[in-house]
Scaffold this motif. Structure first.
Motif, PDB file in Angstrom:
ATOM      1  N   ALA A   6      10.229  30.121  18.326  1.00 29.69           N
ATOM      2  CA  ALA A   6      11.286  29.172  18.680  1.00 29.69           C
ATOM      3  C   ALA A   6      12.430  29.229  17.668  1.00 29.69           C
ATOM      4  CB  ALA A   6      10.718  27.760  18.765  1.00 29.69           C
ATOM      5  N   GLU A   7      12.113  29.411  16.400  1.00 25.73           N
ATOM      6  CA  GLU A   7      13.153  29.508  15.369  1.00 25.73           C
ATOM      7  C   GLU A   7      14.021  30.752  15.608  1.00 25.73           C
ATOM      8  OE1 GLU A   7      13.896  27.203  13.228  1.00 25.73           O
ATOM      9  OE2 GLU A   7      12.076  26.033  12.911  1.00 25.73           O
ATOM     10  N   PHE A   8      13.383  31.860  15.968  1.00 23.21           N
ATOM     11  CA  PHE A   8      14.143  33.077  16.288  1.00 23.21           C
ATOM     12  C   PHE A   8      14.994  32.870  17.535  1.00 23.21           C
ATOM     13  CE2 PHE A   8      11.227  35.109  13.384  1.00 23.21           C
ATOM     14  CZ  PHE A   8      11.964  36.148  12.843  1.00 23.21           C
ATOM     15  N   GLU A   9      14.405  32.222  18.540  1.00 20.63           N
ATOM     16  CA  GLU A   9      15.121  32.027  19.797  1.00 20.63           C
ATOM     17  C   GLU A   9      16.334  31.115  19.614  1.00 20.63           C
ATOM     18  OE1 GLU A   9      14.406  30.897  24.487  1.00 20.63           O
ATOM     19  OE2 GLU A   9      12.684  30.845  23.121  1.00 20.63           O
ATOM     20  N   VAL A  10      16.199  30.044  18.826  1.00 24.07           N
ATOM     21  CA  VAL A  10      17.347  29.159  18.629  1.00 24.07           C
ATOM     22  C   VAL A  10      18.440  29.879  17.830  1.00 24.07           C
ATOM     23  CG1 VAL A  10      16.644  27.919  16.510  1.00 24.07           C
ATOM     24  CG2 VAL A  10      18.064  26.771  18.214  1.00 24.07           C
ATOM     25  N   PHE A  11      18.059  30.752  16.917  1.00 25.48           N
ATOM     26  CA  PHE A  11      19.061  31.530  16.185  1.00 25.48           C
ATOM     27  C   PHE A  11      19.788  32.477  17.132  1.00 25.48           C
ATOM     28  CE2 PHE A  11      20.151  35.204  13.315  1.00 25.48           C
ATOM     29  CZ  PHE A  11      21.229  34.583  12.717  1.00 25.48           C
ATOM     30  N   LEU A  12      19.047  33.144  17.999  1.00 18.51           N
ATOM     31  CA  LEU A  12      19.650  34.047  18.979  1.00 18.51           C
ATOM     32  C   LEU A  12      20.593  33.276  19.904  1.00 18.51           C
ATOM     33  CD1 LEU A  12      19.895  36.823  20.310  1.00 18.51           C
ATOM     34  CD2 LEU A  12      17.804  36.288  21.593  1.00 18.51           C
ATOM     35  N   LYS A  13      20.165  32.121  20.390  1.00 16.73           N
ATOM     36  CA  LYS A  13      21.018  31.301  21.265  1.00 16.73           C
ATOM     37  C   LYS A  13      22.266  30.828  20.517  1.00 16.73           C
ATOM     38  CE  LYS A  13      17.755  29.770  24.728  1.00 16.73           C
ATOM     39  NZ  LYS A  13      18.320  30.120  25.999  1.00 16.73           N
ATOM     40  N   THR A  14      22.119  30.555  19.237  1.00 15.55           N
ATOM     41  CA  THR A  14      23.269  30.144  18.426  1.00 15.55           C
ATOM     42  C   THR A  14      24.312  31.256  18.383  1.00 15.55           C
ATOM     43  OG1 THR A  14      21.906  28.678  17.067  1.00 15.55           O
ATOM     44  CG2 THR A  14      23.997  29.402  16.114  1.00 15.55           C
ATOM     45  N   LEU A  15      23.863  32.474  18.140  1.00 12.66           N
ATOM     46  CA  LEU A  15      24.782  33.614  18.119  1.00 12.66           C
ATOM     47  C   LEU A  15      25.485  33.764  19.473  1.00 12.66           C
ATOM     48  CD1 LEU A  15      22.631  36.281  16.220  1.00 12.66           C
ATOM     49  CD2 LEU A  15      24.553  34.952  15.308  1.00 12.66           C
ATOM     50  N   GLU A  16      24.717  33.642  20.552  1.00 11.37           N
ATOM     51  CA  GLU A  16      25.299  33.774  21.896  1.00 11.37           C
ATOM     52  C   GLU A  16      26.341  32.684  22.148  1.00 11.37           C
ATOM     53  OE1 GLU A  16      21.695  33.626  24.171  1.00 11.37           O
ATOM     54  OE2 GLU A  16      21.335  35.790  23.965  1.00 11.37           O
ATOM     55  N   ILE A  17      26.025  31.456  21.772  1.00  7.20           N
ATOM     56  CA  ILE A  17      26.948  30.334  21.983  1.00  7.20           C
ATOM     57  C   ILE A  17      28.220  30.517  21.157  1.00  7.20           C
ATOM     58  CG2 ILE A  17      27.271  27.859  21.503  1.00  7.20           C
ATOM     59  CD1 ILE A  17      24.238  27.564  22.339  1.00  7.20           C
ATOM     60  N   LEU A  18      28.075  30.899  19.904  1.00  8.98           N
ATOM     61  CA  LEU A  18      29.248  31.102  19.049  1.00  8.98           C
ATOM     62  C   LEU A  18      30.140  32.211  19.605  1.00  8.98           C
ATOM     63  CD1 LEU A  18      27.558  30.776  15.551  1.00  8.98           C
ATOM     64  CD2 LEU A  18      29.157  29.140  16.592  1.00  8.98           C
ATOM     65  N   LYS A  19      29.521  33.264  20.112  1.00 11.99           N
ATOM     66  CA  LYS A  19      30.298  34.358  20.695  1.00 11.99           C
ATOM     67  C   LYS A  19      30.993  33.909  21.984  1.00 11.99           C
ATOM     68  CE  LYS A  19      30.082  39.184  21.928  1.00 11.99           C
ATOM     69  NZ  LYS A  19      29.257  40.318  22.283  1.00 11.99           N
ATOM     70  N   GLU A  20      30.284  33.167  22.832  1.00  6.90           N
ATOM     71  CA  GLU A  20      30.876  32.642  24.071  1.00  6.90           C
ATOM     72  C   GLU A  20      32.076  31.746  23.785  1.00  6.90           C
ATOM     73  OE1 GLU A  20      27.879  30.573  26.317  1.00  6.90           O
ATOM     74  OE2 GLU A  20      26.647  32.383  26.493  1.00  6.90           O
ATOM     75  N   LYS A  21      31.987  30.985  22.714  1.00  6.02           N
ATOM     76  CA  LYS A  21      33.069  30.065  22.336  1.00  6.02           C
ATOM     77  C   LYS A  21      34.168  30.774  21.546  1.00  6.02           C
ATOM     78  CE  LYS A  21      30.238  25.875  22.148  1.00  6.02           C
ATOM     79  NZ  LYS A  21      31.039  24.906  22.885  1.00  6.02           N
ATOM     80  N   ALA A  22      34.049  32.087  21.408  1.00  9.54           N
ATOM     81  CA  ALA A  22      35.008  32.911  20.662  1.00  9.54           C
ATOM     82  C   ALA A  22      35.154  32.442  19.217  1.00  9.54           C
ATOM     83  CB  ALA A  22      36.368  32.939  21.376  1.00  9.54           C
ATOM     84  N   LEU A  23      34.035  32.041  18.634  1.00 10.32           N
ATOM     85  CA  LEU A  23      34.040  31.623  17.226  1.00 10.32           C
ATOM     86  C   LEU A  23      33.534  32.729  16.307  1.00 10.32           C
ATOM     87  CD1 LEU A  23      32.649  28.004  17.734  1.00 10.32           C
ATOM     88  CD2 LEU A  23      35.012  28.675  17.263  1.00 10.32           C
ATOM     89  N   ASN A  24      33.283  33.897  16.867  1.00 11.42           N
ATOM     90  CA  ASN A  24      32.726  34.997  16.088  1.00 11.42           C
ATOM     91  C   ASN A  24      33.726  35.630  15.125  1.00 11.42           C
ATOM     92  OD1 ASN A  24      33.766  35.794  18.666  1.00 11.42           O
ATOM     93  ND2 ASN A  24      33.012  37.859  18.292  1.00 11.42           N
ATOM     94  N   THR A  25      34.989  35.229  15.188  1.00  9.81           N
ATOM     95  CA  THR A  25      35.977  35.752  14.229  1.00  9.81           C
ATOM     96  C   THR A  25      36.062  34.861  12.990  1.00  9.81           C
ATOM     97  OG1 THR A  25      37.766  34.535  15.315  1.00  9.81           O
ATOM     98  CG2 THR A  25      37.371  36.806  16.048  1.00  9.81           C
ATOM     99  N   GLU A  26      35.373  33.743  13.017  1.00  6.51           N
ATOM    100  CA  GLU A  26      35.345  32.818  11.886  1.00  6.51           C
ATOM    101  C   GLU A  26      34.327  33.295  10.841  1.00  6.51           C
ATOM    102  OE1 GLU A  26      36.668  29.491  11.627  1.00  6.51           O
ATOM    103  OE2 GLU A  26      37.642  29.393  13.576  1.00  6.51           O
ATOM    104  N   THR A  27      34.499  32.847   9.613  1.00  9.68           N
ATOM    105  CA  THR A  27      33.456  32.994   8.608  1.00  9.68           C
ATOM    106  C   THR A  27      32.433  31.912   8.906  1.00  9.68           C
ATOM    107  OG1 THR A  27      34.960  33.862   6.940  1.00  9.68           O
ATOM    108  CG2 THR A  27      32.922  32.853   6.146  1.00  9.68           C
ATOM    109  N   ILE A  28      31.170  32.316   9.071  1.00  5.49           N
ATOM    110  CA  ILE A  28      30.136  31.373   9.487  1.00  5.49           C
ATOM    111  C   ILE A  28      29.001  31.367   8.464  1.00  5.49           C
ATOM    112  CG2 ILE A  28      28.443  30.800  11.268  1.00  5.49           C
ATOM    113  CD1 ILE A  28      30.362  32.226  13.271  1.00  5.49           C
ATOM    114  N   PHE A  29      28.691  30.162   8.005  1.00  4.77           N
ATOM    115  CA  PHE A  29      27.524  29.925   7.172  1.00  4.77           C
ATOM    116  C   PHE A  29      26.515  29.189   8.046  1.00  4.77           C
ATOM    117  CE2 PHE A  29      30.942  30.338   4.144  1.00  4.77           C
ATOM    118  CZ  PHE A  29      30.376  31.114   3.133  1.00  4.77           C
TER     119      PHE A  29
END
Length: 143
Positions: free
Chosen positions: A44-67
């Protein structure tokens, strides 16, 4: 710069799971609950991380510096090493590896559970929703 907090909650091992995501940035505060597959808490921890990446990319936030912060040492260690011998984690790691190059700068860091209460609460809310759905379907099956 964005700060993202993630956590997962699972009932049983394996069992139904839910994830919580908090996205913080300038003029941005989002709380997300996401349904996850049945599995172990680590999965579940891996899956929520994967979903987080997908959501950030969908929201076009992947050009930001992300911590990104997680209280899962297993997740953070695996992503940091970019390697796992655990066959259950391999599909998640492969999907994560495929997504990470789309991000300008993405750092995943471990934090203690005490510093991740917001994401933990959201993960528990998501799990409760999952359990209600299961109960609803089970009740319908009995009719």
């Amino acid at each position: 710069m964005l700060r993202v907090y993630i956590d997962a909650s699972t009932k049983g091992n394996p069992g139904p799971s839910g994830g919580g995501i908090i996205i913080l940035g300038e003029n941005r505060y989002e709380q997300l609950t996401v349904p996850l597959s049945d599995g172990s808490n680590h999965e579940a921890e891996f899956e929520v991380f994967l979903k987080t990446l997908e959501i950030l990319k969908e929201k076009a936030l992947n050009t930001e510096t992300i911590f990104c912060y997680s209280d899962s040492k297993t997740l953070v260690s695996t992503i940091d090493k970019n390697f796992t011998t655990n066959e259950l984690f391999q599909p998640y790691l492969s999907a994560i590896q495929a997504l990470l190059p789309a991000f300008s700068l993405f750092l995943l860091q471990w934090i203690p559970e005490s510093k991740n209460k917001g994401a933990d609460n959201l993960a528990r809310q998501a799990l409760k929703k999952q359990l209600k759905q299961i109960k609803k379907y089970t009740a319908n099956d009995e009719v």
